[in-house]
Structures are given as C-alpha cells and as structure tokens.
Design a protein around this motif. Sequence first.
Motif, PDB file in Angstrom:
ATOM      1  N   SER A   1       0.837  -1.196   0.000  1.00 43.40           N
ATOM      2  CA  SER A   1       0.000   0.000   0.000  1.00 43.40           C
ATOM      3  C   SER A   1       0.875   1.250   0.000  1.00 43.40           C
ATOM      4  CB  SER A   1      -0.896   0.001   1.243  1.00 43.40           C
ATOM      5  OG  SER A   1      -1.294   1.306   1.592  1.00 43.40           O
ATOM      6  N   PRO A   2       0.634   2.202  -0.895  1.00 45.85           N
ATOM      7  CA  PRO A   2       1.437   3.436  -0.888  1.00 45.85           C
ATOM      8  C   PRO A   2       1.387   4.170   0.445  1.00 45.85           C
ATOM      9  CG  PRO A   2       0.192   3.266  -2.925  1.00 45.85           C
ATOM     10  CD  PRO A   2      -0.308   2.165  -2.034  1.00 45.85           C
ATOM     11  N   ASP A   3       0.227   4.155   1.117  1.00 49.38           N
ATOM     12  CA  ASP A   3       0.127   4.826   2.416  1.00 49.38           C
ATOM     13  C   ASP A   3       1.050   4.164   3.438  1.00 49.38           C
ATOM     14  OD1 ASP A   3      -1.719   6.642   1.478  1.00 49.38           O
ATOM     15  OD2 ASP A   3      -3.458   5.507   2.189  1.00 49.38           O
ATOM     16  N   ALA A   4       1.053   2.842   3.445  1.00 44.15           N
ATOM     17  CA  ALA A   4       1.932   2.113   4.366  1.00 44.15           C
ATOM     18  C   ALA A   4       3.391   2.388   4.045  1.00 44.15           C
ATOM     19  CB  ALA A   4       1.638   0.615   4.284  1.00 44.15           C
ATOM     20  N   PHE A   5       3.732   2.289   2.774  1.00 48.47           N
ATOM     21  CA  PHE A   5       5.112   2.472   2.330  1.00 48.47           C
ATOM     22  C   PHE A   5       5.613   3.875   2.654  1.00 48.47           C
ATOM     23  CE2 PHE A   5       8.445   3.188  -0.829  1.00 48.47           C
ATOM     24  CZ  PHE A   5       9.140   1.987  -0.816  1.00 48.47           C
ATOM     25  N   ASN A   6       4.799   4.881   2.362  1.00 48.60           N
ATOM     26  CA  ASN A   6       5.228   6.266   2.553  1.00 48.60           C
ATOM     27  C   ASN A   6       5.333   6.632   4.025  1.00 48.60           C
ATOM     28  OD1 ASN A   6       5.368   6.689  -0.221  1.00 48.60           O
ATOM     29  ND2 ASN A   6       3.232   7.344  -0.356  1.00 48.60           N
ATOM     30  N   LEU A   7       4.411   6.138   4.850  1.00 47.23           N
ATOM     31  CA  LEU A   7       4.489   6.414   6.290  1.00 47.23           C
ATOM     32  C   LEU A   7       5.740   5.774   6.878  1.00 47.23           C
ATOM     33  CD1 LEU A   7       3.399   7.525   8.935  1.00 47.23           C
ATOM     34  CD2 LEU A   7       1.960   5.468   9.135  1.00 47.23           C
ATOM     35  N   LEU A   8       6.026   4.550   6.478  1.00 51.74           N
ATOM     36  CA  LEU A   8       7.231   3.883   6.970  1.00 51.74           C
ATOM     37  C   LEU A   8       8.479   4.636   6.527  1.00 51.74           C
ATOM     38  CD1 LEU A   8       8.361   1.433   8.494  1.00 51.74           C
ATOM     39  CD2 LEU A   8       8.352   0.177   6.330  1.00 51.74           C
ATOM     40  N   ALA A   9       8.506   5.076   5.283  1.00 48.75           N
ATOM     41  CA  ALA A   9       9.675   5.800   4.764  1.00 48.75           C
ATOM     42  C   ALA A   9       9.919   7.090   5.545  1.00 48.75           C
ATOM     43  CB  ALA A   9       9.487   6.094   3.285  1.00 48.75           C
ATOM     44  N   ARG A  10       8.849   7.748   5.948  1.00 42.40           N
ATOM     45  CA  ARG A  10       9.004   9.015   6.670  1.00 42.40           C
ATOM     46  C   ARG A  10       9.587   8.836   8.061  1.00 42.40           C
ATOM     47  NH1 ARG A  10       3.822  10.083   4.460  1.00 42.40           N
ATOM     48  NH2 ARG A  10       2.806   9.858   6.500  1.00 42.40           N
ATOM     49  N   GLN A  11       9.560   7.616   8.584  1.00 47.31           N
ATOM     50  CA  GLN A  11      10.084   7.388   9.933  1.00 47.31           C
ATOM     51  C   GLN A  11      11.592   7.151   9.957  1.00 47.31           C
ATOM     52  OE1 GLN A  11       7.626   8.066  12.056  1.00 47.31           O
ATOM     53  NE2 GLN A  11       6.438   8.101  10.147  1.00 47.31           N
ATOM     54  N   LEU A  12      12.165   6.846   8.812  1.00 45.13           N
ATOM     55  CA  LEU A  12      13.559   6.412   8.791  1.00 45.13           C
ATOM     56  C   LEU A  12      14.531   7.443   9.359  1.00 45.13           C
ATOM     57  CD1 LEU A  12      13.670   4.534   5.370  1.00 45.13           C
ATOM     58  CD2 LEU A  12      13.214   3.634   7.662  1.00 45.13           C
ATOM     59  N   PRO A  13      14.364   8.748   9.085  1.00 37.06           N
ATOM     60  CA  PRO A  13      15.316   9.705   9.665  1.00 37.06           C
ATOM     61  C   PRO A  13      15.265   9.783  11.190  1.00 37.06           C
ATOM     62  CG  PRO A  13      14.163  10.664   7.776  1.00 37.06           C
ATOM     63  CD  PRO A  13      13.455   9.399   8.120  1.00 37.06           C
ATOM     64  N   VAL A  14      14.150   9.360  11.794  1.00 37.18           N
ATOM     65  CA  VAL A  14      13.999   9.442  13.258  1.00 37.18           C
ATOM     66  C   VAL A  14      13.659   8.071  13.825  1.00 37.18           C
ATOM     67  CG1 VAL A  14      13.388  11.882  13.325  1.00 37.18           C
ATOM     68  CG2 VAL A  14      11.587  10.185  12.926  1.00 37.18           C
ATOM     69  N   ILE A  15      14.190   7.016  13.204  1.00 38.98           N
ATOM     70  CA  ILE A  15      13.788   5.655  13.513  1.00 38.98           C
ATOM     71  C   ILE A  15      13.988   5.288  14.981  1.00 38.98           C
ATOM     72  CG2 ILE A  15      16.042   4.696  12.911  1.00 38.98           C
ATOM     73  CD1 ILE A  15      12.611   3.041  12.240  1.00 38.98           C
ATOM     74  N   ASN A  16      14.906   5.957  15.679  1.00 34.21           N
ATOM     75  CA  ASN A  16      15.188   5.592  17.069  1.00 34.21           C
ATOM     76  C   ASN A  16      14.255   6.248  18.073  1.00 34.21           C
ATOM     77  OD1 ASN A  16      17.410   3.915  16.396  1.00 34.21           O
ATOM     78  ND2 ASN A  16      18.727   5.710  16.207  1.00 34.21           N
ATOM     79  N   SER A  17      13.320   7.049  17.612  1.00 34.37           N
ATOM     80  CA  SER A  17      12.407   7.723  18.536  1.00 34.37           C
ATOM     81  C   SER A  17      11.204   6.838  18.851  1.00 34.37           C
ATOM     82  CB  SER A  17      11.928   9.047  17.936  1.00 34.37           C
ATOM     83  OG  SER A  17      11.065   8.805  16.837  1.00 34.37           O
ATOM     84  N   SER A  18      10.556   7.123  19.989  1.00 36.88           N
ATOM     85  CA  SER A  18       9.363   6.369  20.382  1.00 36.88           C
ATOM     86  C   SER A  18       8.221   6.591  19.398  1.00 36.88           C
ATOM     87  CB  SER A  18       8.926   6.776  21.794  1.00 36.88           C
ATOM     88  OG  SER A  18       9.916   6.441  22.745  1.00 36.88           O
ATOM     89  N   ASP A  19       8.067   7.816  18.919  1.00 36.94           N
ATOM     90  CA  ASP A  19       7.009   8.103  17.955  1.00 36.94           C
ATOM     91  C   ASP A  19       7.214   7.310  16.670  1.00 36.94           C
ATOM     92  OD1 ASP A  19       5.732   9.811  19.674  1.00 36.94           O
ATOM     93  OD2 ASP A  19       6.538  11.639  18.781  1.00 36.94           O
ATOM     94  N   ALA A  20       8.473   7.181  16.243  1.00 38.06           N
ATOM     95  CA  ALA A  20       8.749   6.441  15.015  1.00 38.06           C
ATOM     96  C   ALA A  20       8.393   4.967  15.175  1.00 38.06           C
ATOM     97  CB  ALA A  20      10.213   6.596  14.618  1.00 38.06           C
ATOM     98  N   LEU A  21       8.675   4.398  16.348  1.00 41.02           N
ATOM     99  CA  LEU A  21       8.337   2.995  16.584  1.00 41.02           C
ATOM    100  C   LEU A  21       6.829   2.792  16.460  1.00 41.02           C
ATOM    101  CD1 LEU A  21       9.217   0.142  17.398  1.00 41.02           C
ATOM    102  CD2 LEU A  21       9.021   0.848  19.787  1.00 41.02           C
TER     103      LEU A  21
END
Length: 276
Positions: free
Chosen positions: A9-29
């Motif tokens: 799903s593009p929505d799933a893919f794009n949301l996941l991609a947006r987390q990569l720069p802050v992957i270590n944060s609680s919000d990103a998890l």
Amino acid sequence: MSPKPLCCSPDAFNLLARQLPVINSSDALLNCAVAISMHQMDKINIGAVDRQLQRYADKVRSRVKGSQPQALLAHLHDVLFEEEGFCGNTEGYYNPHNSYLPAVLEMKKGLPITLSLLYKIVAERLGLRTWGVGLPGHFLVGLETDGAMLLVDSFAGGRTLTPDEAHERMIEQFGPEVGWSDELLRPASNRHWITRMLQNLLNLFGTSNRYADVAAVLEMEMLLWPQEQHLQRDLALVLARCGLSQPASVWLDRYLKGNPDDPQKTELRQLLDVLK
C-alpha cells in the motif's frame, strides 16, 4: 533503481519511509507499527491509535500519586491485563491482524511482539524505562525495578519473569542445547523490532502462498535495510511468482550485478533470461 512499491500500500510504504530519519524515537516505533497495519487495514487513524494508548497511560497515572515505579507497574498491569483484558491470541495465533497494532487494540489480543509494543509505549508515557527483548521464539519487555531486571510477558497476561526463568522457558521450548547469553537480553533497536514484526508476516504469508503479500512486506523491509542485497533477490523471485516479470527482472539483474559470486548464479541467470 529506487524502491517504489508495486504490491505494498502506498500509504503504508510512505508512512514507513518518513520514519527512517527518526527511527530511534518512540514516535517512530509507533508510526512504523501503524504503517505495517496499513498494508491490509483501511482508513487507519494514527491520531486515534495514539489517543487510545494515551488513555491507558492517563488511567494509570490517575491512580498513582508521585512517581513510584512499583505502584505504576502494578496499576499498569491492572489496567492493561485485568481491566482491558489484553492477552495472547492463542486460538487465532496465525491471523495476520495479530501483527497490526490498531487491530490488536480493537481485539484486545495479539502476538507477543505486538502486545509488548503496546506495553512499552504506555509504560514510557508513565516515565518507566522499558525495552524490547527479542528472545528466540518469543518477544518480551525488559524493565529494571529495585536494581533487578524483570521481563514482562504481555502474551501471558503480563506475567513477570526473571532472566533465569526466561532461560528455563527457552530450554523447555527448544531443548537443553539452546544457546543462552546476556546478549539476548539487550534492548532491541526500533529497526530490529519492526523488522521482526515484518518477518512474522513474511513467514505467515509465505506458508500460505500469499505471494503479493510477501512482496509487499519485502518492499517494507527493504526500506529498513537498503544495503541488504539479498532482499533484492527475494523480492525478484516473489514478483516473478506474481507474474510481474519486468520489475522482477530489474531487481534480479541488479542483484546479480552486485553479487556475481552467488552460489546459485547459474540458476538465477537462467531465470533472468526467462523473465526478460
């Protein structure tokens, strides 16, 4: 070739991609877990998921004056496991929705790793230090109280274990030859946590021959691990099974150029010729 989703799903893919720069944060998890659910669940409201988790934290906080860890842990247990009734989905263990946090919040059942994620997020909002513990075959939450480590098994209704008890459980599950070291108790990174959630889905979809779903999960995993070239090969093979010969050939060609010494290079090149 930059990864673009063919099956995810593009929505799933794009949301996941947006987390990569802050992957270590609680919000990103949290957001990564929600992104995974968007593969199959429509109209997911991230804000609603966040607010539900916050309500659990607020309910616990309203019962504890001060910041006594033991009191917070006791009321956290009561709220999540006694009142809300979260537990492992033993009867429908292989339902993919056990891996989708919004579905788990609705069903009040899930896999060890998803229930552990729920526990960790709520505990952190109470100021408690917790971390994921990815033991073989079972995911737990680690916490420190009174100078000692405890492990919380959210799948078993919040049962607490000592490291020795966790080791004994592994022996019961895998036999006395199972390896054990303190390394197993180290905190799982957010990237590894999300990867393990994806691996659960890969195994589930793969055993039921749901190849388009396997491809979708691989596309998400490649976002997390762009340097792991074996994922290019795996995605190519699955896309070929889905009848997507052109993108399969592109990924397989890219993999073979980067891995000319693959032990199966002859068979893979023959497949590439067929795909082309």
